[in-house]
Scaffold this active site. Sequence first.
Site, mmCIF file in Angstrom:
data_model
loop_
_atom_site.group_PDB
_atom_site.id
_atom_site.type_symbol
_atom_site.label_atom_id
_atom_site.label_comp_id
_atom_site.label_asym_id
_atom_site.label_seq_id
_atom_site.Cartn_x
_atom_site.Cartn_y
_atom_site.Cartn_z
ATOM 1 N N MET A 39 -33.609 12.215 1.661
ATOM 2 C CA MET A 39 -32.782 12.660 2.786
ATOM 3 C C MET A 39 -33.536 13.734 3.565
ATOM 4 S SD MET A 39 -30.147 10.784 2.659
ATOM 5 C CE MET A 39 -29.551 11.506 4.181
ATOM 6 N N HIS A 98 -29.472 -0.759 7.326
ATOM 7 C CA HIS A 98 -29.160 0.392 6.475
ATOM 8 C C HIS A 98 -27.671 0.699 6.647
ATOM 9 C CE1 HIS A 98 -30.075 4.098 4.238
ATOM 10 N NE2 HIS A 98 -29.241 4.702 5.068
ATOM 11 N N ASP A 115 -34.637 9.140 5.503
ATOM 12 C CA ASP A 115 -33.321 8.934 6.101
ATOM 13 C C ASP A 115 -32.819 10.212 6.774
ATOM 14 O OD1 ASP A 115 -30.876 7.971 6.812
ATOM 15 O OD2 ASP A 115 -30.114 7.729 4.765
ATOM 16 N N MET A 159 -19.673 6.346 2.850
ATOM 17 C CA MET A 159 -19.303 7.749 2.579
ATOM 18 C C MET A 159 -17.844 7.833 2.136
ATOM 19 S SD MET A 159 -21.073 9.633 5.811
ATOM 20 C CE MET A 159 -22.658 9.096 6.458
ATOM 21 N N SER A 219 -29.858 2.242 11.034
ATOM 22 C CA SER A 219 -28.622 2.632 10.358
ATOM 23 C C SER A 219 -27.431 2.304 11.240
ATOM 24 C CB SER A 219 -28.633 4.122 10.044
ATOM 25 O OG SER A 219 -27.321 4.518 9.704
ATOM 26 N N HIS A 225 -26.583 2.443 1.172
ATOM 27 C CA HIS A 225 -26.778 3.839 0.763
ATOM 28 C C HIS A 225 -25.411 4.431 0.417
ATOM 29 C CE1 HIS A 225 -28.109 8.132 2.268
ATOM 30 N NE2 HIS A 225 -27.826 8.117 0.978
ATOM 31 N N ASP A 268 -24.442 2.911 5.520
ATOM 32 C CA ASP A 268 -24.080 4.208 4.946
ATOM 33 C C ASP A 268 -22.617 4.253 4.520
ATOM 34 O OD1 ASP A 268 -26.518 5.862 5.239
ATOM 35 O OD2 ASP A 268 -26.262 5.357 7.361
ATOM 36 N N MET A 279 -23.109 7.231 -0.491
ATOM 37 C CA MET A 279 -22.907 8.678 -0.548
ATOM 38 C C MET A 279 -21.500 8.891 -1.095
ATOM 39 S SD MET A 279 -24.765 9.494 3.037
ATOM 40 C CE MET A 279 -24.755 7.751 3.423
#
Length: 215
Positions: A136, A32, A174, A36, A7, A65, A34, A67
């Site tokens: 998660m 990966h 994750d 957000m 990540s 991913h 992330d 979020m």
Amino acid sequence: MPIVAPSLLSANYLNLEADCKMLNESEADWYHLDVMDGRFVPNITFGPMVIDFLRKASNKVFDVHLMIEEPEKYTEAFKKAGADNLTVHIEACTHLHRNIQQIKSLGMKAGVAVNPHTPVSLLKDIIADIDLVCLMSVNPGFGGQSFIPQTLVKIRELRNMIDEKGLNVDIEIDGGVTLENAKSIVDAGATVLVAGNTVFRAPNPTEMISLLKKI
Ligand code: DX5
Ligand code: ZN
């Protein structure tokens, strides 16, 4: 052998190119990434623009991913930026089935992420339509948190659901994955290990990736 997905939340943003080079030359399978939004989770990271730059630095699979709330508004932008897998949170999608179809119609693999409190039984009627479940194992928003042990129970339950239906869906874990707990995670039925701090804070990240691959 698990798919290993470092990540980049834990990467060095002053010199991302160096971290990309390290990952490209390592046994890492996926990046990966992330995303957000400061609404779905209490943190803000980056969006399609940064992913677009990273895309120029790597040919590996980009596992994005999200979020974020209202992910359907940005599906196309992430496709254009170079996402291969696009994962949305079940808790953020009122029309999850529609969102999955949208992701797949753009030629990406579709993933659904579930928070620690969300039962995996809620995936029963969508599991046949998706390529990946991101379980998660911490509350989303930050790297470097501790693995929630109940996740192992959820992995086994999800593995049974997938096998009973004869499906080929990846189970990605994750949050809080370490060299110490990775074997129990894989033994429970997971196929993808996300690792942020474990990789990027290791004295030798390349070697750490190799060790995770050997689990
Ligand atoms: C957390 C992110 C994770 C995070 C994991 O919300 O989804 O991908 O980077 O970090 P570690 O492996 O450090 O727990
Ligand atoms: Zn993540």
